[in-house]
Scaffold this motif. Structure first.
Motif, mmCIF file in Angstrom:
data_model
loop_
_atom_site.group_PDB
_atom_site.id
_atom_site.type_symbol
_atom_site.label_atom_id
_atom_site.label_comp_id
_atom_site.label_asym_id
_atom_site.label_seq_id
_atom_site.Cartn_x
_atom_site.Cartn_y
_atom_site.Cartn_z
ATOM 1 N N THR A 200 0.840 -1.187 0.000
ATOM 2 C CA THR A 200 0.000 0.000 0.000
ATOM 3 C C THR A 200 0.883 1.248 0.000
ATOM 4 O OG1 THR A 200 -0.087 0.151 2.411
ATOM 5 C CG2 THR A 200 -1.756 -1.227 1.332
ATOM 6 N N GLU A 201 0.286 2.366 -0.361
ATOM 7 C CA GLU A 201 1.023 3.625 -0.373
ATOM 8 C C GLU A 201 1.565 3.964 1.010
ATOM 9 O OE1 GLU A 201 2.565 7.152 -2.144
ATOM 10 O OE2 GLU A 201 1.768 5.298 -2.999
ATOM 11 N N ALA A 202 0.761 3.694 2.031
ATOM 12 C CA ALA A 202 1.195 4.005 3.397
ATOM 13 C C ALA A 202 2.436 3.194 3.776
ATOM 14 C CB ALA A 202 0.064 3.734 4.380
ATOM 15 N N ASP A 203 2.440 1.906 3.432
ATOM 16 C CA ASP A 203 3.599 1.068 3.750
ATOM 17 C C ASP A 203 4.818 1.506 2.945
ATOM 18 O OD1 ASP A 203 2.306 -0.537 5.630
ATOM 19 O OD2 ASP A 203 1.572 -1.920 4.102
ATOM 20 N N LEU A 204 4.614 1.853 1.687
ATOM 21 C CA LEU A 204 5.726 2.281 0.848
ATOM 22 C C LEU A 204 6.343 3.573 1.372
ATOM 23 C CD1 LEU A 204 4.217 1.536 -2.670
ATOM 24 C CD2 LEU A 204 6.198 0.396 -1.664
ATOM 25 N N THR A 221 15.746 -1.151 -6.264
ATOM 26 C CA THR A 221 15.998 -2.119 -7.341
ATOM 27 C C THR A 221 14.840 -3.096 -7.551
ATOM 28 O OG1 THR A 221 17.149 -3.569 -5.754
ATOM 29 C CG2 THR A 221 18.500 -2.016 -7.000
ATOM 30 N N SER A 222 13.729 -2.860 -6.869
ATOM 31 C CA SER A 222 12.588 -3.776 -6.949
ATOM 32 C C SER A 222 11.749 -3.521 -8.197
ATOM 33 C CB SER A 222 11.702 -3.627 -5.708
ATOM 34 O OG SER A 222 10.518 -4.377 -5.855
ATOM 35 N N GLU A 223 11.334 -4.589 -8.829
ATOM 36 C CA GLU A 223 10.477 -4.500 -10.014
ATOM 37 C C GLU A 223 9.044 -4.112 -9.668
ATOM 38 O OE1 GLU A 223 11.266 -4.947 -13.201
ATOM 39 O OE2 GLU A 223 13.265 -5.829 -13.143
ATOM 40 N N VAL A 224 8.654 -4.255 -8.402
ATOM 41 C CA VAL A 224 7.253 -4.027 -8.035
ATOM 42 C C VAL A 224 7.027 -2.686 -7.338
ATOM 43 C CG1 VAL A 224 6.689 -6.474 -7.913
ATOM 44 C CG2 VAL A 224 7.569 -5.335 -5.879
ATOM 45 N N VAL A 225 8.075 -1.919 -7.134
ATOM 46 C CA VAL A 225 7.931 -0.599 -6.521
ATOM 47 C C VAL A 225 7.509 0.401 -7.596
ATOM 48 C CG1 VAL A 225 9.249 1.320 -5.521
ATOM 49 C CG2 VAL A 225 9.505 -0.981 -4.604
ATOM 50 N N ILE A 229 7.712 6.220 -6.078
ATOM 51 C CA ILE A 229 8.485 5.841 -4.889
ATOM 52 C C ILE A 229 9.964 5.760 -5.249
ATOM 53 C CG2 ILE A 229 8.916 3.979 -3.236
ATOM 54 C CD1 ILE A 229 6.409 5.562 -2.629
ATOM 55 N N ARG A 230 10.264 5.221 -6.405
ATOM 56 C CA ARG A 230 11.653 5.146 -6.836
ATOM 57 C C ARG A 230 12.228 6.550 -7.051
ATOM 58 N NH1 ARG A 230 12.674 0.422 -8.530
ATOM 59 N NH2 ARG A 230 10.777 0.356 -9.789
ATOM 60 N N GLY A 243 21.709 6.405 -6.333
ATOM 61 C CA GLY A 243 22.198 6.067 -7.666
ATOM 62 C C GLY A 243 21.484 4.865 -8.254
ATOM 63 N N ALA A 244 21.229 3.854 -7.415
ATOM 64 C CA ALA A 244 20.518 2.660 -7.890
ATOM 65 C C ALA A 244 19.106 3.010 -8.330
ATOM 66 C CB ALA A 244 20.485 1.608 -6.785
ATOM 67 N N ALA A 245 18.456 3.906 -7.593
ATOM 68 C CA ALA A 245 17.093 4.323 -7.953
ATOM 69 C C ALA A 245 17.090 5.103 -9.260
ATOM 70 C CB ALA A 245 16.500 5.162 -6.827
ATOM 71 N N ARG A 246 18.050 5.991 -9.433
ATOM 72 C CA ARG A 246 18.106 6.808 -10.655
ATOM 73 C C ARG A 246 18.480 5.965 -11.875
ATOM 74 N NH1 ARG A 246 20.732 10.595 -7.059
ATOM 75 N NH2 ARG A 246 22.765 9.831 -7.805
ATOM 76 N N ASP A 247 19.332 4.948 -11.654
ATOM 77 C CA ASP A 247 19.811 4.138 -12.776
ATOM 78 C C ASP A 247 18.950 2.915 -13.060
ATOM 79 O OD1 ASP A 247 21.897 5.930 -12.916
ATOM 80 O OD2 ASP A 247 23.296 4.666 -11.779
ATOM 81 N N PHE A 248 17.882 2.737 -12.306
ATOM 82 C CA PHE A 248 17.066 1.524 -12.443
ATOM 83 C C PHE A 248 16.464 1.416 -13.840
ATOM 84 C CE2 PHE A 248 12.897 -0.525 -12.359
ATOM 85 C CZ PHE A 248 13.219 -1.771 -11.845
ATOM 86 N N ARG A 249 16.546 0.217 -14.396
ATOM 87 C CA ARG A 249 15.913 -0.097 -15.673
ATOM 88 C C ARG A 249 15.090 -1.362 -15.493
ATOM 89 N NH1 ARG A 249 17.597 4.115 -15.941
ATOM 90 N NH2 ARG A 249 18.853 5.188 -17.527
ATOM 91 N N PRO A 250 13.801 -1.326 -15.789
ATOM 92 C CA PRO A 250 12.957 -2.520 -15.615
ATOM 93 C C PRO A 250 13.516 -3.723 -16.351
ATOM 94 C CG PRO A 250 11.617 -0.589 -16.117
ATOM 95 C CD PRO A 250 13.048 -0.174 -16.311
ATOM 96 N N GLY A 251 13.564 -4.854 -15.649
ATOM 97 C CA GLY A 251 14.038 -6.091 -16.265
ATOM 98 C C GLY A 251 15.534 -6.240 -16.305
ATOM 99 N N ALA A 252 16.254 -5.221 -15.824
ATOM 100 C CA ALA A 252 17.708 -5.288 -15.892
ATOM 101 C C ALA A 252 18.313 -6.130 -14.790
ATOM 102 C CB ALA A 252 18.304 -3.874 -15.820
#
Length: 280
Positions: A200-204, A221-225, A229-230, A243-252
């Motif tokens: 939920t949004e509250a938990d995130l 780095t989570s695919e479900v976030v 939030i990222r 840096g991990a959040a900014r560089d995240f690519r789905p499926g990578a």
């Protein structure tokens, strides 16, 4: 059937046109390779498979254990075999029924009980037994794979962190249960949760400010976030997280989806250890 070289007899054992009487004869062949070929055949008669359950070569017995045409009576014998791979082969056999699962639940072999815990069609009585299993690993595997809401509820109270971590990866948990896991005192539980399921949004929002860098990195780095939030994690005080959040690519990255178990399957070339060659 004893004439000719091994290759000739093996070809006969593998030939789909070979008669059932010939298969019965080949089941007592001097070569384990030939006997194993008979043991793998789903059209092999019971008279051929029965003696192979007591074969001195464990690879032959394992082949019988995996054969979906093997009778329940023979599987009950093989599930108690001295060799673990034979026992684990029974666990993956589609002919494995409730009577065999009951034996598995009481087996001293922890891995066999763990394979049972991963089965979807687990009777409530057996699932309840595994909830109280002495092995945390068995309970963790049950927690990860169970579809039974009563089992999930019972395991939420487990004091072992790895069991709750298993629940965190289970997509059948309720919103309330996920919220409770999001506040678990153990970092590994919270990190596993954000990698595996939607929250939920509250938990995130709460987890964005989690005190653990490990949890925030898992979110980054989570695919479900969700993206917003990222984006917030891109401003994290820890530069590695940001840096991990900014560089995240789905499926990578590596998928965190809980996959269906390969019950009792031995990968090609696998050596000692658990099914698939994974070490404990």
């Amino acid at each position: 059937m004893t004439g000719g070289n091994v290759d000739t007899r093996l070809a006969l054992a593998e030939d789909p046109t070979t008669s059932q009487m010939a298969l019965i004869d080949l089941a007592s062949d001097a070569s384990a390779v030939v006997r194993k070929a008979v043991a793998t055949r789903t059209d092999a008669p019971a008279q051929a498979l029965r003696p192979l359950t007591r074969d001195h070569d464990r690879h032959v017995r394992e082949a019988v254990a995996r054969n979906p045409s093997t009778s329940v009576a023979n599987l009950l014998r093989l599930v108690k075999d001295a060799d673990r791979w034979v026992r684990w082969g029974v666990a993956g056999n589609p002919a494995c029924d409730e009577s065999i699962r009951r034996v598995m639940a009481e087996a001293p072999d922890k891995e066999l009980r763990g394979l049972l815990a991963e089965r979807r069609e687990l009777e409530p009585e057996l699932a309840a037994r595994l909830v109280d299993d002495a092995s945390p690993e068995v309970r963790e595997r049950l927690a990860t794979h169970t579809h039974d809401p009563d089992v999930i509820t019972a395991l939420m109270a487990d004091r072992t962190a790895r069991v709750r971590k298993g629940l965190a990866r289970n997509p059948r948990t309720t919103t309330a249960q996920r919220s409770a896991l999001a506040q678990d005192p153990v970092v590994d539980v919270r990190a596993a949760l954000v990698l595996a399921v939607e929250l939920t949004e509250a938990d995130l929002r709460r987890l964005v400010d989690d005190r653990s860098v490990q949890v925030r990195m898992a979110m980054a780095t989570s695919e479900v976030v969700p993206p917003h939030i990222r984006q917030a994690l891109g401003r994290d005080p820890d530069e590695m997280v940001a840096g991990a959040a900014r560089d995240f690519r789905p499926g990578a990255g590596r998928s965190s989806v809980v996959r269906a178990p390969r019950v009792g399957q031995r990968a090609s070339g696998a050596g000692r250890g658990r099914p698939g060659g994974a070490r404990r």
